[in-house]
Enzyme design. Structure first.
Site, PDB file in Angstrom:
ATOM      1  N   ARG A 156     -32.396  99.484  49.828  1.00 24.68           N
ATOM      2  CA  ARG A 156     -32.567 100.779  50.150  1.00 24.68           C
ATOM      3  C   ARG A 156     -33.322 101.041  51.350  1.00 24.68           C
ATOM      4  O   ARG A 156     -34.196 100.146  51.553  1.00 24.68           O
ATOM      5  CB  ARG A 156     -33.279 101.433  48.884  1.00 24.68           C
ATOM      6  N   THR A 206     -21.233 106.517  44.787  1.00 20.68           N
ATOM      7  CA  THR A 206     -22.188 107.178  43.704  1.00 20.68           C
ATOM      8  C   THR A 206     -21.735 107.278  42.466  1.00 20.68           C
ATOM      9  O   THR A 206     -20.541 107.681  42.248  1.00 20.68           O
ATOM     10  CB  THR A 206     -22.875 108.657  44.088  1.00 20.68           C
ATOM     11  N   GLY A 257     -27.483 110.373  36.149  1.00 23.09           N
ATOM     12  CA  GLY A 257     -27.524 111.678  36.436  1.00 23.09           C
ATOM     13  C   GLY A 257     -28.575 112.124  37.134  1.00 23.09           C
ATOM     14  O   GLY A 257     -29.458 113.060  36.444  1.00 23.09           O
ATOM     15  N   ARG A 258     -28.862 111.750  38.353  1.00 20.98           N
ATOM     16  CA  ARG A 258     -30.234 112.116  38.798  1.00 20.98           C
ATOM     17  C   ARG A 258     -30.093 113.548  39.350  1.00 20.98           C
ATOM     18  O   ARG A 258     -31.047 114.163  38.901  1.00 20.98           O
ATOM     19  CB  ARG A 258     -30.250 111.458  40.535  1.00 20.98           C
ATOM     20  N   ASP A 269     -22.939 108.473  39.998  1.00 19.57           N
ATOM     21  CA  ASP A 269     -23.211 110.130  39.448  1.00 19.57           C
ATOM     22  C   ASP A 269     -21.927 110.909  39.668  1.00 19.57           C
ATOM     23  O   ASP A 269     -21.864 111.968  39.117  1.00 19.57           O
ATOM     24  CB  ASP A 269     -24.279 110.606  39.733  1.00 19.57           C
TER      25      ASP A 269
END
Length: 536
Positions: free
Chosen positions: A221, A275, A321-322, A277
């Site tokens: 990151r 992603t 699931g941010r 999500d």
């Protein structure tokens, strides 16, 4: 004549001609008809959000029916940048696919330059045609000679099923379809451009990586330094960059593309959105999502077995699931064993009429057990309030989440033990890293192949600063800014959420006089991010 064949033929009814009969063909008045030579078709200017000339045109029938004060017949093309925008003298070459034996069977090998994909598939008679994107696929002309291509692939951010499939198919697509041999893998994310070694990628090297989870190139990151990255691209002679990553990664790809343009380099930058999500805007869904939903079923099934086998069993399954609850919602709908689904888009409260505690008590009395699916981003304000935590962010700029699953487990157990004097059996399951680390399933493998090939076709055709993805089931080239300007979330007014509420029969939690609950006098909850299955 074969009797069985003749019996299967259904005669076409003959409609007698009637001069008084009229047919109305104005249901789709703006549908382009390139074959019509009627003088009643008028070319209208195309609205585009790019500065480069656009060849795609809109046509409208019968000028007598045109409302000149109404632009509903126009449509908007949100086009992607092209290398010729800043390198106008760039030569083009015939696409090598025209000599491909595999593609020789295809009726139309190349995508027509005027093909577009509509963002809205459902329109009304008089509504605007709306936003369109350029259709993805092989173009008749390319702007790179195969022997002069030096491509690189980098993966950034968190893990997701399917990353290795995308890497494999970019390598194989470049090599098999376009004859490109010089492909580099950048190790360790963005910082790998200037602090790590690269590896040579060939079809043989990546042959079986799609069978593994994680990323073959490793990831990290943060670490984005535009000038250092473009310096490295320039020094290594790289002219195609394929970047696999989420929202922050794609923003970094846009910055790289702009810097490349500023320096006047013939470098195509292609993004592949990632992603788990499913919160990337515009595209139908993100790769790895189907695999995640399928694997989440195992955790839900395990929770249901556990709580059904004990008295007053309460099972909580925390899923990814941010900011959006797509995995939790789809896993709940697919399972049919879930009693309550909590997602970031739908606030919930614990105490009072219509609250979660009341619902849990009702289900325990009715069924003797309850299963709750919880997205990791749900209820974060409650956890932060209880633990006196302030917002912190990781290297990618994402908010660091507290473990809402463990917190909720303690809250429910404390409520029923201390206030209701009811003994419950709590089971908490967090399969997050088990789901992220698995290889993609068959559906996602096919999807990842299409994404990779679309990116390769786009880069070879000279497009840059774009990302790829399906829009209404058709793959398209999308400006990076369009997929990073907002996040896709579950709309609580849509039918899918209504289907979930009907399936679980849970309260909507829309009204509460309680607000954020008062802090409970208890020991702080230890919050971890490890994979766990705990009994509280």
């Amino acid at each position: 004549m074969d009797l069985s064949l003749s019996q299967s033929i259904i005669p076409t009814p003959i409609i007698p001609y009637n001069k008084s009969r009229t047919f109305n063909f104005t249901l789709f008045p703006n549908f382009p008809n390139s074959n019509s030579k009627s003088k009643h078709f008028l070319r209208k200017p195309l609205i585009s959000r790019q500065n480069r000339p656009i060849r795609i045109r809109a046509q409208t029938p019968n000028v007598n029916n045109i409302n000149h004060n109404n632009d509903n017949d126009r449509f908007v093309l949100e086009d992607v940048p092209h290398l010729t925008n800043f390198l106008p003298d760039l030569p083009s070459y015939p696409n090598p696919l025209q000599n491909s034996k595999a593609y020789a069977i295809v009726r139309q090998t190349f995508v027509h330059p005027e093909d577009v994909v509509a963002q809205k598939v459902v329109v009304q008679k008089d509504s605007p045609r709306g936003v369109h994107f350029r259709r993805a696929g092989p173009q008749e002309k390319v702007y790179f000679k195969s022997e002069e291509v030096r491509a690189c692939i980098v993966t950034c951010g968190g893990l997701c099923p399917g990353i290795n499939t995308v890497i494999r198919e970019i390598v194989c697509g470049l090599n098999v379809m376009y004859g490109v041999d010089d492909i580099l893998g950048i190790e360790g994310g963005y910082r790998g451009f200037y602090s790590k070694n690269t590896m040579r990628l060939t079809p043989k090297v990546v042959n079986d990586i799609h069978k593994r989870g994680g990323t073959f190139l490793r990831t990290s990151r943060g670490g984005h330094d535009t000038h250092k990255i473009v310096d490295n691209i320039q020094d290594r002679g790289i002219n195609q960059v394929y970047i696999i990553g989420g929202d922050g990664t794609q923003k970094g790809a846009a910055l790289i593309s702009k810097e490349v343009e500023k320096r006047g380099l013939q470098v195509a930058v292609a993004g592949i959105p990632k992603t788990i999500d499913n919160d990337i805007a515009v595209i139908d869904k993100s790769f790895g999502f189907d695999t995640a939903v399928e694997e989440a079923q195992r955790a839900i099934y395990a929770a249901h077995v556990e709580v059904e086998s004990v008295e007053n069993g309460v099972g909580i399954v925390k899923l990814m699931g941010r900011y959006s609850g797509f995995i939790a919602m789809h896993a709940t709908l697919a399972s049919r064993d879930v009693d309550c689904c909590l997602i970031p888009e739908s606030p919930f409260y614990l105490e009072g009429r219509g609250g979660l505690f009341e619902f849990v008590e009702e289900r325990l009395k009715e069924n003797g057990h309850i299963v709750i699916v919880l997205a990791e981003g749900a209820g974060q304000e409650y956890v932060a309030h209880d633990l006196h935590q302030v917002d912190e962010k990781d290297a990618s700029g994402n908010r660091l989440l507290l473990d809402v699953g463990l917190w909720l487990s303690h809250k429910i157990k404390d409520h029923f033990t201390n206030f209701k004097k009811m003994a419950i059996n709590m089971k908490y399951i967090d399969p997050t890293y088990m789901i992220r680390a698995i290889p993609s399933n068959a559906s996602d493998n096919i999807y990842c192949t299409l994404l990779a090939h679309s990116a390769v076709h786009g880069a070879m055709a000279g497009y840059t600063g774009f990302t790829v993805g399906p829009v209404n089931s058709r793959h398209a080239y999308i400006p990076i800014a369009r997929v990073t300007e907002t996040q896709n979330i579950v709309k609580l007014t849509n039918r899918m959420w209504a289907r979930l509420l009907a399936s679980t029969n849970q309260p909507s939690f829309l009204n509460s006089d309680e607000g954020i609950p008062e802090k409970v006098d208890q020991e702080p909850i230890e919050v971890t991010n490890s994979v766990k299955t705990t009994s509280v």
